[in-house]
Each structure stands twice: as C-alpha cells, then as structure tokens.
Scaffold this active site. Sequence first.
Site, short mmCIF file in Angstrom:
data_model
loop_
_atom_site.label_atom_id
_atom_site.label_comp_id
_atom_site.label_asym_id
_atom_site.label_seq_id
_atom_site.Cartn_x
_atom_site.Cartn_y
_atom_site.Cartn_z
N SER A 169 0.68 -0.92 0.32
CA SER A 169 -0.28 -0.03 0.49
C SER A 169 0.77 1.42 -0.41
O SER A 169 0.32 2.03 -0.89
CB SER A 169 -1.10 0.01 1.08
OG SER A 169 -0.15 0.13 2.61
N HIS B 189 8.52 -3.72 4.38
CA HIS B 189 8.87 -2.73 5.81
C HIS B 189 10.59 -2.84 6.04
O HIS B 189 10.89 -1.98 6.61
CB HIS B 189 8.19 -3.23 7.19
CG HIS B 189 6.00 -3.28 7.72
ND1 HIS B 189 6.15 -2.24 7.88
CD2 HIS B 189 5.56 -3.69 6.38
CE1 HIS B 189 4.45 -2.15 7.73
NE2 HIS B 189 4.54 -3.57 6.65
N ARG C 19 3.42 -12.13 7.80
CA ARG C 19 2.83 -11.83 6.85
C ARG C 19 3.16 -11.45 5.92
O ARG C 19 1.95 -11.93 4.51
CB ARG C 19 2.35 -10.29 7.89
CG ARG C 19 0.81 -9.62 7.02
CD ARG C 19 0.94 -8.66 8.34
NE ARG C 19 -0.04 -7.59 8.10
CZ ARG C 19 -1.49 -8.03 8.52
NH1 ARG C 19 -1.67 -8.73 9.32
NH2 ARG C 19 -2.61 -7.00 8.19
N ARG D 67 -0.19 0.36 13.52
CA ARG D 67 -0.11 1.72 12.99
C ARG D 67 -1.68 2.55 13.13
O ARG D 67 -2.50 2.02 13.70
CB ARG D 67 0.23 1.29 12.05
CG ARG D 67 -1.64 0.04 10.54
CD ARG D 67 -0.79 0.29 9.63
NE ARG D 67 -1.71 -0.69 9.16
CZ ARG D 67 -1.58 -1.33 7.59
NH1 ARG D 67 -0.28 -0.99 6.68
NH2 ARG D 67 -1.77 -2.19 7.54
N ARG E 161 9.97 1.38 5.56
CA ARG E 161 8.30 1.89 5.42
C ARG E 161 7.80 2.28 6.77
O ARG E 161 8.15 1.46 8.06
CB ARG E 161 7.65 1.21 5.36
CG ARG E 161 6.42 0.88 5.57
CD ARG E 161 5.85 0.21 5.01
NE ARG E 161 4.01 0.03 5.17
CZ ARG E 161 3.60 -0.22 4.42
NH1 ARG E 161 2.99 -1.16 3.18
NH2 ARG E 161 1.97 -0.82 4.97
N ALA E 162 7.36 3.23 7.14
CA ALA E 162 7.09 4.54 8.04
C ALA E 162 5.97 3.98 8.93
O ALA E 162 5.99 3.57 9.73
CB ALA E 162 6.39 5.43 7.41
N ASP E 163 4.50 3.49 8.01
CA ASP E 163 3.37 3.62 8.87
C ASP E 163 3.52 2.47 9.78
O ASP E 163 2.55 2.91 11.33
CB ASP E 163 2.19 2.99 8.08
CG ASP E 163 2.69 1.62 7.62
OD1 ASP E 163 3.71 1.19 7.69
OD2 ASP E 163 1.54 0.77 6.79
O1 LIG Z 1 0.39 -4.92 6.80
C1 LIG Z 1 1.03 -4.51 6.54
O2 LIG Z 1 2.22 -3.45 6.79
C2 LIG Z 1 1.73 -4.72 4.51
C3 LIG Z 1 2.34 -5.52 4.56
O3 LIG Z 1 3.06 -5.82 5.43
O4 LIG Z 1 0.02 -4.70 3.92
P1 LIG Z 1 -0.41 -3.17 3.30
O5 LIG Z 1 0.90 -2.91 1.97
O6 LIG Z 1 -1.76 -4.37 2.51
O7 LIG Z 1 -0.79 -2.06 4.33
#
Ligand SMILES: O=C(O)[C@@H](CO)OP(=O)(O)O
Length: 380
Positions: free
Chosen positions: A83, A142, A172, A215, A286-288
């Site tokens: 995403s 991530h 995951r 997140r 990755r940030a979120d």
């Molecule tokens: O759940 C998440 O963090 C990612 C997979 O690691 O999924 P998505 O890119 O759909 O947010």
Amino acid sequence: MGSSGQQVSWKLADHPTLPKGKTLALIVLDGWGEYKPDEYNCIHVAQTPTMDSLKQGAPEKWRLIRAHGKAVGLPTEDDMGNSEVGHNALGAGRIFAQGAKLVDIALASGKIYEGEGFKYISECFEKGTLHLIGLLSDGGVHSRLDQLQLLLKGASERGAKRIRVHILTDGRDVLDGSSVGFVETLESDLAKLRENGVDARIASGGGRMYVTMDRYENDWDVVKRGWDAQVRGEAPHKFTNAVEAVKKLRENANDQYLPPFVIVDENEKAVGPIEDGDAVVTFNFRADRMVMLAKALEHQDFDKFDRVKVPKIRYAGMLQYDGELKLPGHYLVSPPEIDRTSGEYLVHNGVRTFACRPPSDDPQVKGGLMKLVSHSIHIL
Ligand SMILES: O=C(O)[C@@H](CO)OP(=O)(O)O
C-alpha cells in the site's frame, strides 16, 4: 520549482480523447490484479462479472499497469507492491526510488555512514549499546534482513562494541514459520561478530501484529508490550536463546502474533534493556508501523501509556517516518521527496477534485497520490 530545481510549468495540455467538463472517476482497488490464470489465482477463479464486462466492453481502452518491482521504484522485479509504495507511486507521473531502494543505495555506497543520522548515534558507541529494533524477514515491505546484516557489519566496523537486536517476527509478508530460519541466520551473524570482539546479541522479540508494529494509533497496547520488553527488559516469557524462544512460542501462536519475550542470562537478568547513553535505530524503512514507537521513543510529553522508564538515548529511524511531524528528528537515509503530483496539477489547472479514502490510508495518501492541496475536497 521542480525537484531538479528547474522552473516547471503547471499548465496541462488538453487531453487528446478525454472530453472537457465531464466527471472522471479514479478508483483504486486494493489487492486487485492480473496474474497467471491458473487455479491458484483467486481473482481468476472467482466470478467477476463487473470487471469482465468492463474489460470486454471496451478492450481498446483496457490497460494494465504495474504495481510492483522497478515500475514503482522498488529495487528488483521480485519486490512485491504494497500500500505505501502504491500510494506514493500513483499519480506521481515519474518513478521515484522508494524507501527500500534508497536504503540499498545508501548502504552500497557507504553514504549511510557519512550522514548526520549515523554520526549522531555513533557518539554513543564508545560507552553505550547500539539497539536495533525492527521486522526480521526478507519480505522487503517494511524491512529487509540483508539491510540489517549490512548495518550490523557497518556499525561494528565503525566502533559499535555492544549491540542488541530486538526482533519482530513476520509471517505476513513471508511464509508463516519462516521466523525460525531468520532468527538462526541472525544468530550466526551475531556469533561471527562476537568472534571479532563485538558483544552482539538478540535481546528481545515478539510477533509484529502483537508487539510494536501497530499503526494509525489503533492499539497502543501493542507498542507498550514491545516497550516493556525492549526498554524495560520485562516480558511474560524469558529464554536464554532466541531460536528456542521462537520455536517454543510458535507452539501456541503464529509468527505474526508471537507474545513478547526477553533473552536473559544465567541469573535471569535481561541481556539488553535500553539504558541511558544508548543509541537506538529502528531499521524498518517503511513508515506506517514504526511511527507509534518513534513517538514513544522521541516525544517528551508522550502520554499514550506509562513508559515507566524513559532512558536518555540517541535515536534515529532508518528513514524519517513522518515529514510533517519531522519524526524522528534524526534518520539514516532521507525519504523520497515526491512533488508535483497529479492532484497538484489538477488544482493548478482549475479542475475541482473530490477525494474519498479510508482514514487508515491517510498518511500514505497524503504523501503521494492526492497530496493535500488547498482546492481539493478530501473525505475520510
Ligand atoms: O499490513 C501491512 O503492514 C502490509 C503488509 O506488511 O500490508 P499493506 O501494504 O496492505 O498495508
């Protein structure tokens, strides 16, 4: 001004076929795609009458776009989309190197060690411990194991004498059960560092969905469980060996949901809580799913849970995770600067836009596809 510093015009030429003054809808279907039409492809196997009729009704207008690999700024064609990269890439009109690639480049060139972020944390190497916290897998969404391995090598060659790794197991972005192999690989790397005189060990761990990697402030207990293990050295499960820990805890949970554990010495004392004078790096690019921990590590007035102990540390993210909040203040690699998105062009050309998106995608979408601009209406 464009990212190159040149003066760039905002003027858009009229589209050759799209009529002026008509409403145009851009709809992003998360998780929808075309791939080999075989029995394992659920979209191919499913009944999809609407998509079929759209495709067959106007085959000359049907186009496929790539949402993975180099087309969206990832290092290789084998890198799956996700995403964050999708939202960054959509509407940018150009390929921007994403976090994973920027970190690869910085590690390969050695520039990561010349930056302000590394210099800042390395001030602690003489007397303190370097803590590395992040997702342990080669998923590439991530974080990536090979980047962690290079960082361990690079930091130890540049003076880190005591290193503690706080692992989060994946399952995951990679197969469930693969955590055991990743921990074994990390343990053998750390053993080699120890042979070279670096006191390097795994200190704590847990599954990403239960420990640390929540997140959008969904559940602060997830971050608290990680904080207790990583900072306070406290967890319901104690082991002397991380491979044994993951194998044992997997009897009742999968990789994503392993409960928190700490590694202890023969006297049951945690081997690596974060203390005053230590350096901390969160190695996810990755940030979120790192923003919440970054807030707990960095914000003086943090009140989401009782941290009990707030050590005076030097903290850097692999990247800066939130450009608006400037969080964290120190980071090893600069994040992609995505400017002049399609949303901005539309506004500059007087085209009114209405954007509707799930709140969960807010931080990612704000940076890319629909960069918040004054004349567009955004509904969460
Ligand atoms: O759940 C998440 O963090 C990612 C997979 O690691 O999924 P998505 O890119 O759909 O947010």
